[in-house]
Design a protein around this motif. Structure first.
Motif, PDB file in Angstrom:
ATOM      1  N   GLN A 284       0.823  -1.218   0.000  1.00 56.57           N
ATOM      2  CA  GLN A 284       0.000   0.000   0.000  1.00 56.57           C
ATOM      3  C   GLN A 284       0.853   1.263   0.000  1.00 56.57           C
ATOM      4  OE1 GLN A 284      -2.234  -0.802   3.551  1.00 56.57           O
ATOM      5  NE2 GLN A 284      -3.623  -2.225   2.529  1.00 56.57           N
ATOM      6  N   LEU A 285       2.143   1.115   0.282  1.00 55.84           N
ATOM      7  CA  LEU A 285       3.013   2.299   0.357  1.00 55.84           C
ATOM      8  C   LEU A 285       3.526   2.635  -1.044  1.00 55.84           C
ATOM      9  CD1 LEU A 285       5.094   1.410   3.551  1.00 55.84           C
ATOM     10  CD2 LEU A 285       3.185   3.025   3.368  1.00 55.84           C
ATOM     11  N   PRO A 286       3.509   3.906  -1.397  1.00 60.50           N
ATOM     12  CA  PRO A 286       3.983   4.288  -2.728  1.00 60.50           C
ATOM     13  C   PRO A 286       5.503   4.301  -2.775  1.00 60.50           C
ATOM     14  CG  PRO A 286       3.338   6.234  -1.498  1.00 60.50           C
ATOM     15  CD  PRO A 286       3.065   5.050  -0.602  1.00 60.50           C
ATOM     16  N   ALA A 287       6.057   4.113  -3.984  1.00 61.82           N
ATOM     17  CA  ALA A 287       7.491   4.300  -4.150  1.00 61.82           C
ATOM     18  C   ALA A 287       7.775   5.755  -3.810  1.00 61.82           C
ATOM     19  CB  ALA A 287       7.876   4.005  -5.588  1.00 61.82           C
ATOM     20  N   CYS A 288       8.822   5.991  -3.052  1.00 61.83           N
ATOM     21  CA  CYS A 288       9.083   7.365  -2.611  1.00 61.83           C
ATOM     22  C   CYS A 288      10.536   7.456  -2.209  1.00 61.83           C
ATOM     23  CB  CYS A 288       8.148   7.701  -1.455  1.00 61.83           C
ATOM     24  SG  CYS A 288       8.782   8.802  -0.212  1.00 61.83           S
ATOM     25  N   GLY A 289      11.211   8.480  -2.707  1.00 58.91           N
ATOM     26  CA  GLY A 289      12.644   8.578  -2.470  1.00 58.91           C
ATOM     27  C   GLY A 289      13.016   9.496  -1.320  1.00 58.91           C
ATOM     28  N   ALA A 290      12.029   9.865  -0.486  1.00 56.98           N
ATOM     29  CA  ALA A 290      12.319  10.801   0.602  1.00 56.98           C
ATOM     30  C   ALA A 290      13.383  10.217   1.534  1.00 56.98           C
ATOM     31  CB  ALA A 290      11.044  11.115   1.374  1.00 56.98           C
ATOM     32  N   SER A 291      14.351  11.044   1.909  1.00 59.32           N
ATOM     33  CA  SER A 291      15.420  10.586   2.792  1.00 59.32           C
ATOM     34  C   SER A 291      14.909  10.472   4.229  1.00 59.32           C
ATOM     35  CB  SER A 291      16.569  11.594   2.755  1.00 59.32           C
ATOM     36  OG  SER A 291      16.105  12.822   3.286  1.00 59.32           O
ATOM     37  N   VAL A 292      15.693   9.795   5.054  1.00 61.95           N
ATOM     38  CA  VAL A 292      15.334   9.694   6.476  1.00 61.95           C
ATOM     39  C   VAL A 292      15.212  11.094   7.072  1.00 61.95           C
ATOM     40  CG1 VAL A 292      16.137   8.948   8.736  1.00 61.95           C
ATOM     41  CG2 VAL A 292      16.356   7.419   6.788  1.00 61.95           C
ATOM     42  N   MET A 293      16.137  11.974   6.670  1.00 60.51           N
ATOM     43  CA  MET A 293      16.109  13.351   7.158  1.00 60.51           C
ATOM     44  C   MET A 293      14.793  14.037   6.781  1.00 60.51           C
ATOM     45  SD  MET A 293      18.111  15.498   8.691  1.00 60.51           S
ATOM     46  CE  MET A 293      19.805  15.890   8.289  1.00 60.51           C
ATOM     47  N   ALA A 294      14.387  13.877   5.524  1.00 63.06           N
ATOM     48  CA  ALA A 294      13.148  14.528   5.066  1.00 63.06           C
ATOM     49  C   ALA A 294      11.941  13.961   5.823  1.00 63.06           C
ATOM     50  CB  ALA A 294      12.973  14.327   3.565  1.00 63.06           C
ATOM     51  N   LEU A 295      11.962  12.649   6.076  1.00 60.66           N
ATOM     52  CA  LEU A 295      10.852  12.035   6.807  1.00 60.66           C
ATOM     53  C   LEU A 295      10.831  12.505   8.262  1.00 60.66           C
ATOM     54  CD1 LEU A 295      11.063   8.406   5.340  1.00 60.66           C
ATOM     55  CD2 LEU A 295       9.273  10.105   4.884  1.00 60.66           C
ATOM     56  N   THR A 296      12.020  12.619   8.846  1.00 57.10           N
ATOM     57  CA  THR A 296      12.099  13.095  10.233  1.00 57.10           C
ATOM     58  C   THR A 296      11.560  14.521  10.338  1.00 57.10           C
ATOM     59  OG1 THR A 296      14.095  11.781  10.431  1.00 57.10           O
ATOM     60  CG2 THR A 296      13.652  13.296  12.218  1.00 57.10           C
ATOM     61  N   ASP A 297      11.935  15.342   9.368  1.00 51.83           N
ATOM     62  CA  ASP A 297      11.435  16.727   9.376  1.00 51.83           C
ATOM     63  C   ASP A 297       9.917  16.765   9.225  1.00 51.83           C
ATOM     64  OD1 ASP A 297      13.884  17.785   9.755  1.00 51.83           O
ATOM     65  OD2 ASP A 297      14.228  18.345   7.651  1.00 51.83           O
ATOM     66  N   TRP A 298       9.409  15.879   8.375  1.00 54.16           N
ATOM     67  CA  TRP A 298       7.954  15.821   8.182  1.00 54.16           C
ATOM     68  C   TRP A 298       7.279  15.430   9.497  1.00 54.16           C
ATOM     69  CZ3 TRP A 298       4.857  11.426   5.395  1.00 54.16           C
ATOM     70  CH2 TRP A 298       3.523  11.830   5.248  1.00 54.16           C
ATOM     71  N   PHE A 299       7.848  14.429  10.156  1.00 57.51           N
ATOM     72  CA  PHE A 299       7.269  13.985  11.433  1.00 57.51           C
ATOM     73  C   PHE A 299       7.221  15.139  12.435  1.00 57.51           C
ATOM     74  CE2 PHE A 299       6.513  11.424  15.170  1.00 57.51           C
ATOM     75  CZ  PHE A 299       5.706  10.410  14.669  1.00 57.51           C
ATOM     76  N   LYS A 300       8.314  15.925  12.454  1.00 59.75           N
ATOM     77  CA  LYS A 300       8.348  17.079  13.379  1.00 59.75           C
ATOM     78  C   LYS A 300       7.269  18.092  13.030  1.00 59.75           C
ATOM     79  CE  LYS A 300      13.259  17.021  14.510  1.00 59.75           C
ATOM     80  NZ  LYS A 300      14.496  17.537  13.894  1.00 59.75           N
ATOM     81  N   ARG A 301       7.081  18.331  11.729  1.00 57.05           N
ATOM     82  CA  ARG A 301       6.041  19.287  11.333  1.00 57.05           C
ATOM     83  C   ARG A 301       4.658  18.779  11.734  1.00 57.05           C
ATOM     84  NH1 ARG A 301       9.211  19.403   6.739  1.00 57.05           N
ATOM     85  NH2 ARG A 301       7.729  18.299   5.400  1.00 57.05           N
ATOM     86  N   LEU A 302       4.454  17.464  11.628  1.00 53.11           N
ATOM     87  CA  LEU A 302       3.161  16.900  12.024  1.00 53.11           C
ATOM     88  C   LEU A 302       2.940  17.046  13.526  1.00 53.11           C
ATOM     89  CD1 LEU A 302       3.164  13.703   9.772  1.00 53.11           C
ATOM     90  CD2 LEU A 302       1.548  15.605   9.619  1.00 53.11           C
ATOM     91  N   MET A 303       4.016  16.867  14.288  1.00 51.63           N
ATOM     92  CA  MET A 303       3.884  17.028  15.743  1.00 51.63           C
ATOM     93  C   MET A 303       3.540  18.467  16.101  1.00 51.63           C
ATOM     94  SD  MET A 303       6.808  14.484  17.225  1.00 51.63           S
ATOM     95  CE  MET A 303       6.964  15.362  18.750  1.00 51.63           C
TER      96      MET A 303
END
Ligand SMILES: [Zn+2]
Length: 334
Positions: A284-303
């Motif tokens: 169910q997860l799409p192919a996505c090249g986001a780096s761990v850093m980009a994902l971590t930043d996204w998580f912070k923005r969601l918080m």
């Protein structure tokens, strides 16, 4: 008592707790494990006229009074939004203020409500089985309310017992935690959780998918169906976000949308680390090249977004912004 039959893992914990002494309990653990259900079952058993080792009888006048939410010896301390959602009546004064649009139902435990509970604790019980104060979620007390409760916990007037339930024990005053006996909520095994969900009328495939999307927490799984998050909807979420389809979030509150996106982000991080996703199926997860850093930043923005999600300036705009941000991350080429 309640319309939902008691889950077996709640029944086990109830028996265990009733067999112990203690006038103040703190039930803690992540959301969706049934803290509230267990707290109410304890309160019911303490006040019941013919309790067994299994808990309240469900038949006596006391049990009946709790079922219809009018027990004179039970004080329920919750944010008003939570009281309304769970069918507990507000005080006449609070209800009148809300009806007259003087204010909105509170999302925190109000200091006024705490003062009433302190007075309640001083009064003589009405039914001769003592009194109970139930606080949920306990982390919704502010410093003033928490200190008022602390005083009553330190010098209980004698016949009053407390059960506090929390999904964020670390947010409680340490002095409150230390005044209570603590119980950590048990995780049900998958088999028991699925059987329980089936008993709520859910078919097998739906129960499996929802239990997964709820991270193994059965009460959360049930709540998700109530808020329209069906398995097919959940399965389609990652790809809808990659396509920037904000309408996919339209039936959710901002808080629910943030929770769903955090789970998506979490699973993408797991995949990056070479681990199995937890909330979604790998397919169910799409192919996505986001780096761990980009994902971590996204998580912070969601918080960060979660902090304003309960008082959004405009819920529709917030959902659009969340979908937009998700799409940027999911389209990254790494
Ligand atoms: Zn009873």
């Amino acid at each position: 008592m309640s319309s939902t039959p008691q889950a077996p893992w709640i029944a086990q914990q109830l028996q265990h707790l009733l067999a112990q002494r203690g006038h103040a309990w703190l039930l803690q653990g992540p959301s969706g494990l049934g803290q509230y259900e267990l707290a109410l079952a304890m309160a019911s058993a303490w006040l019941c006229e013919s309790p067994s080792t299994q808990g309240a009888c469900g038949q006596c006048p006391s049990c009946h009074a709790i079922a219809v939410r009018t027990h004179a010896d039970l004080a329920v301390l919750m944010p008003e939004t939570q009281m309304l959602a769970l069918g507990w009546p507000l005080t006449e004064k609070a209800q009148a203020e809300i009806d007259d649009k003087k204010r909105k139902p509170s999302k925190d435990i109000r200091v006024e409500a705490m003062r009433e509970v302190v007075e309640f604790a001083q009064r003589t019980d009405a039914r001769g089985r003592g009194k109970v104060v139930l606080v949920y979620p306990a982390e919704r007390m502010n410093a003033i309310s928490a200190n008022a409760l602390l005083k009553t916990l330190e010098e209980p007037p004698g016949d009053v017992r407390f059960v506090l339930a929390t999904e964020a024990a670390h947010q409680l005053l340490p002095t409150i935690r230390s005044r209570c006996q603590s119980h950590t909520m048990a995780w049900p095994d998958t088999h028991a959780a699925l059987a329980w969900l089936a008993g709520q009328g859910m078919d097998d495939a739906a129960a499996q998918a929802l239990l997964r999307s709820a991270g193994g927490r059965p009460s959360d799984a049930l709540r998700q169906t109530d808020s329209g998050q069906h398995p097919a909807w959940w399965a389609a979420l990652p790809k809808a976000m990659q396509q920037g389809d904000a309408a996919h979030l339209a039936d959710l509150t901002p808080a629910q949308a943030i929770d769903a996106l955090q789970k998506l982000c979490h699973d993408l991080m797991l995949r990056q680390a070479g681990a199995e996703p937890r909330f979604f199926m790998a397919s169910q997860l799409p192919a996505c090249g986001a780096s761990v850093m980009a994902l971590t930043d996204w998580f912070k923005r969601l918080m960060q977004a979660a902090r304003t999600a309960e008082h959004p300036f405009n819920a529709g705009l917030m959902l659009e912004a969340l979908a937009n941000d998700a799409q940027q991350v999911l389209l990254a080429r790494g």
